[in-house]
Design an enzyme around this catalytic site. Structure first.
Site, short mmCIF file in Angstrom:
data_model
loop_
_atom_site.label_atom_id
_atom_site.label_comp_id
_atom_site.label_asym_id
_atom_site.label_seq_id
_atom_site.Cartn_x
_atom_site.Cartn_y
_atom_site.Cartn_z
N HIS A 469 1.03 -1.20 0.04
CA HIS A 469 -0.04 -0.34 0.03
C HIS A 469 0.88 1.18 0.19
O HIS A 469 0.96 2.22 0.73
CB HIS A 469 -1.06 0.09 1.23
C1 LIG Z 1 -0.59 -7.37 -4.61
C2 LIG Z 1 -1.04 -6.10 -4.30
C3 LIG Z 1 -1.73 -6.68 -3.56
C4 LIG Z 1 -3.04 -5.50 -3.28
N1 LIG Z 1 -4.08 -5.96 -2.22
C5 LIG Z 1 -4.71 -5.20 -1.92
C6 LIG Z 1 -6.07 -5.66 -1.65
O1 LIG Z 1 -6.17 -6.78 -1.45
N2 LIG Z 1 -7.09 -4.43 -1.97
C7 LIG Z 1 -6.48 -2.97 -1.35
O2 LIG Z 1 -7.67 -2.27 -1.74
N3 LIG Z 1 -5.92 -2.46 -2.39
C8 LIG Z 1 -4.46 -3.60 -2.12
N4 LIG Z 1 -3.46 -2.96 -3.22
C9 LIG Z 1 -3.06 -1.61 -3.72
C10 LIG Z 1 -4.06 -1.23 -4.38
O3 LIG Z 1 -3.74 -2.19 -5.31
C11 LIG Z 1 -4.02 -0.21 -4.74
O4 LIG Z 1 -3.50 1.10 -4.20
C12 LIG Z 1 -3.84 0.63 -6.13
O5 LIG Z 1 -4.33 -0.38 -6.76
C13 LIG Z 1 -3.11 1.60 -6.74
O6 LIG Z 1 -4.16 2.35 -7.78
P1 LIG Z 1 -3.09 3.40 -8.57
O7 LIG Z 1 -3.36 4.24 -9.15
O8 LIG Z 1 -2.54 4.51 -7.07
O9 LIG Z 1 -1.80 3.03 -9.10
P2 LIG Z 1 -1.75 1.92 -10.09
O10 LIG Z 1 -3.21 1.04 -10.12
O11 LIG Z 1 -0.71 0.58 -9.86
O12 LIG Z 1 -2.11 3.09 -11.52
C14 LIG Z 1 -0.29 2.75 -12.13
C15 LIG Z 1 -0.96 2.25 -13.30
O13 LIG Z 1 0.28 3.16 -14.35
C16 LIG Z 1 0.47 2.53 -15.08
N5 LIG Z 1 1.83 3.38 -15.57
C17 LIG Z 1 3.06 4.06 -14.39
N6 LIG Z 1 4.22 4.44 -14.84
C18 LIG Z 1 3.75 5.13 -16.22
C19 LIG Z 1 4.10 5.81 -17.14
N7 LIG Z 1 5.11 5.77 -17.41
N8 LIG Z 1 3.46 5.92 -18.67
C20 LIG Z 1 2.66 4.27 -18.74
N9 LIG Z 1 1.86 4.29 -17.97
C21 LIG Z 1 2.59 4.25 -16.22
C22 LIG Z 1 1.65 1.40 -14.61
O14 LIG Z 1 2.29 1.26 -15.12
C23 LIG Z 1 0.36 1.30 -13.38
O15 LIG Z 1 -0.82 0.83 -14.84
C24 LIG Z 1 -2.22 -4.10 -3.37
C25 LIG Z 1 -1.41 -3.84 -4.35
C26 LIG Z 1 -0.95 -5.10 -4.85
C27 LIG Z 1 0.71 -4.81 -5.53
#
Ligand SMILES: Cc1cc2nc3c(=O)[nH]c(=O)nc-3n(C[C@H](O)[C@H](O)[C@H](O)COP(=O)(O)OP(=O)(O)OC[C@H]3O[C@@H](n4cnc5c(N)ncnc54)[C@H](O)[C@@H]3O)c2cc1C
Length: 532
Positions: A469
């Site tokens: 997280h």
């Molecule tokens: C293994 C794991 C288990 C988890 N379990 C849970 C759970 O059970 N419940 C829960 O609520 N949360 C869980 N989480 C946490 C939750 O999934 C994350 O907090 C949330 O998905 C983050 O969202 P975000 O939009 O910030 O980033 P992300 O969902 O990580 O999205 C970022 C996206 O941007 C893309 N990206 C990054 N840089 C670039 C770039 N320069 N150019 C183009 N694309 C790019 C990435 O490839 C990715 O697709 C877990 C996370 C992981 C990894």
């Protein structure tokens, strides 16, 4: 190779897919969504228990490592992150826990007007399609399905009874009036299949002519004209392309990649940028600062009955039957998420709200994502909900392909150390309660000889790891280190917002996916309002 859109979104993760759907709902807006990873065609993405297979699947995972962590005996901690449509919501543990009302009220209390619990609740509801129907705390009919467990096994139920036996309330809804107590988790699934944001938000918008989705497209640099963000340079199949934004560029790369992209683009601590020969657009020392993460410390138990997932996986016949059950009915052990039941507890009765989350799982392994034990086993872990430790994210190179330097500084404060020790003691109390006794042979890890506070802390240092997280590297706030304002606009430049886990002022007391989706729902409204 230049194209032009109203909005360019970088990152199709939990936040980016929400933005793409909401902004393109108005056909007058043209939207480009760039994603560094591929489409979500890997079958294991869509099977809930498949998350175990995606932990180290580099075709859909950034597979980061922290620097050696001083509080964890100098160990480097593996940090999976989704690199695929849906981002981390395509590889995460599927648990839906929003955090506590008090988390958002604390955000507001720190000067983030518009982010108190009453302000954000409508966005949690707007996102949600709650299986149990709508009520004061839940929405029905939204894009994101939230469902009850498909496989409420007797061990996970016994954990809830055991928690009640040591005095915890039974809680049917961790996202309701109060979080405290023990109960089953709800998950972001529908009919036994994962509901990533790519499935819940992007698929319904797929046919829109005003939304273009580009995969395997790595955003490398934001191009500025003075202080205005004008375009994004991205690399796709070896070709450098430019997408111009008439209205705004929205960075949704997640807590590691968003600050990395900003630093690569000249927004970050000036001394760091100069060190790598990057021209400084804005000296923003807060970019990459204040990195936080939830740590977990696991307790592994040997079970007296062959009813754990270990027993199924280690028996070829039961394994095949489980596969068939899932294929035919979308039920059974393959629908298990990263926790079946769990509890929110106070390690000190003087606390206003729980400070520890316990995740219970009817299987055991040495490390998450690795082979299950050959014996019947189950696991319960302690996760401190509001850690004080703060870390940082800094680029290591001006080359966008080089992973950034990640430091979390786990266990660097006394409160964090004590909370983990006390959390383990509480968990052990539950594991020894009468309801679980018929199922327990012994504690395998850390084992009965690890008993003193000192020994428990050593165990945390030796075996503690992330619960995935990371947040707050482009923190919202009003102080000199705050990166975005309350409308998530990057302070000091124009035409640029950050919308993802990195803007959280601090960690919420739960699993972060639902909170990120809420942030993106709220951001979408603000972006559309500001364009009027
Ligand atoms: C293994 C794991 C288990 C988890 N379990 C849970 C759970 O059970 N419940 C829960 O609520 N949360 C869980 N989480 C946490 C939750 O999934 C994350 O907090 C949330 O998905 C983050 O969202 P975000 O939009 O910030 O980033 P992300 O969902 O990580 O999205 C970022 C996206 O941007 C893309 N990206 C990054 N840089 C670039 C770039 N320069 N150019 C183009 N694309 C790019 C990435 O490839 C990715 O697709 C877990 C996370 C992981 C990894």
């Amino acid at each position: 190779m230049t194209s032009e859109f109203d909005y360019v979104i970088v990152g199709a993760g939990s936040a980016g897919c929400v933005l793409a759907n909401r902004l393109s709902a108005d056909r007058k807006n043209s939207v480009l969504l760039l994603e560094a990873g591929p489409r979500d065609t890997n079958l294991w993405i869509h099977v809930p228990l498949g998350y175990g297979r995606l932990f180290k699947e580099k075709s859909v995972n950034w597979m980061y490592q922290t620097e050696p962590e001083p509080g964890l005996e100098g160990r480097s901690v593996f940090q999976p992150r989704g690199k695929v449509l849906g981002g981390s919501s395509s590889i995460n543990g599927l648990l839906c826990v929003r955090g506590q009302h008090e988390d958002y009220d604390r955000w507001r209390q720190h000067g983030n007007q518009g982010w108190g619990f009453d302000d954000v609740l409508p966005y949690f509801k707007k996102a949600e399609d709650q299986q149990r129907g709508a009520d004061d705390f839940h929405g029905a009919g939204g894009p994101l399905p939230v469902s009850d467990l498909g496989h409420p096994d007797p061990l996970s139920a016994a954990f809830i009874t055991a928690a009640a036996e040591v005095g915890l309330p039974v809680n049917r809804d961790f996202n309701g009036a109060s979080q405290e107590g023990a109960g089953f988790f709800q998950t972001t699934t529908r009919h036994g299949r994962r509901a990533s944001t790519a499935v819940a938000y992007l698929r319904p918008a797929k046919g829109r002519g005003n939304l273009r989705v580009e995969t395997s497209a790595l955003g490398q640099r934001i191009v500025f004209a003075g202080r205005r963000a004008e375009a994004i340079e991205y690399r796709q199949a070896g070709v450098l392309k430019t997408a111009r934004a008439r209205k705004e560029i929205l960075i949704s790369g997640g807590a590691f990649n968003s600050p990395q992209l900003l630093q690569l683009s000249g927004i970050g601590p000036a001394e760091l940028l100069r060190q790598h020969g990057i021209e400084v657009v804005l000296d923003a020392p807060g970019v990459g600062h204040d990195l936080q993460d939830h740590m977990q410390v696991r307790v592994v138990m040997r079970c007296s009955k062959p009813i754990t997932l270990n027993d199924i996986v280690n028996n070829p016949v039961r394994k095949v039957l489980t596969g068939l059950q899932y294929a035919a009915f979308r039920t059974g052990p393959l629908t298990i998420a990263a926790g079946t039941s769990g509890a929110f507890v106070k390690t000190n009765p003087r606390l206003a709200t729980p400070d520890v989350q316990i995740h219970f799982l009817p299987f055991s392994t040495d490390k998450m994502g690795e082979k299950l034990h050959s014996f019947s086993g189950f696991t319960a872990s302690v996760c401190q909900l509001r850690p004080e430790s703060r870390g940082s994210l800094r680029i290591r190179s001006a080359n966008p392909a080089v992973p950034p330097e990640i430091r979390i500084n786990y266990l660097s404060t006394e409160v964090d150390r004590t909370t983990n020790i006390e959390g383990l003691k509480m968990l052990r109390k539950i594991l020894k309660a009468p309801a679980l006794r018929p199922y327990v042979v012994e504690e395998v890890d850390p084992g009965a000889k690890v008993a003193s506070d000192e020994a428990l802390l050593s165990y945390c240092r030796a075996r503690g790891s992330t619960i995935y997280h990371p947040t707050s590297t482009c923190r919202m706030g009003n102080d000199p280190l705050a990166v975005v304002d309350q409308r998530l606009r990057l302070r000091g430049v124009e035409g640029l917002r950050v919308v993802d886990a990195s803007v959280m002022p601090d960690l919420v007391s739960g699993n972060t996916n639902a909170a990120v989706i809420m942030i993106a729902e709220k951001a979408s409204d603000m972006i559309l309002q500001d364009a009027r």
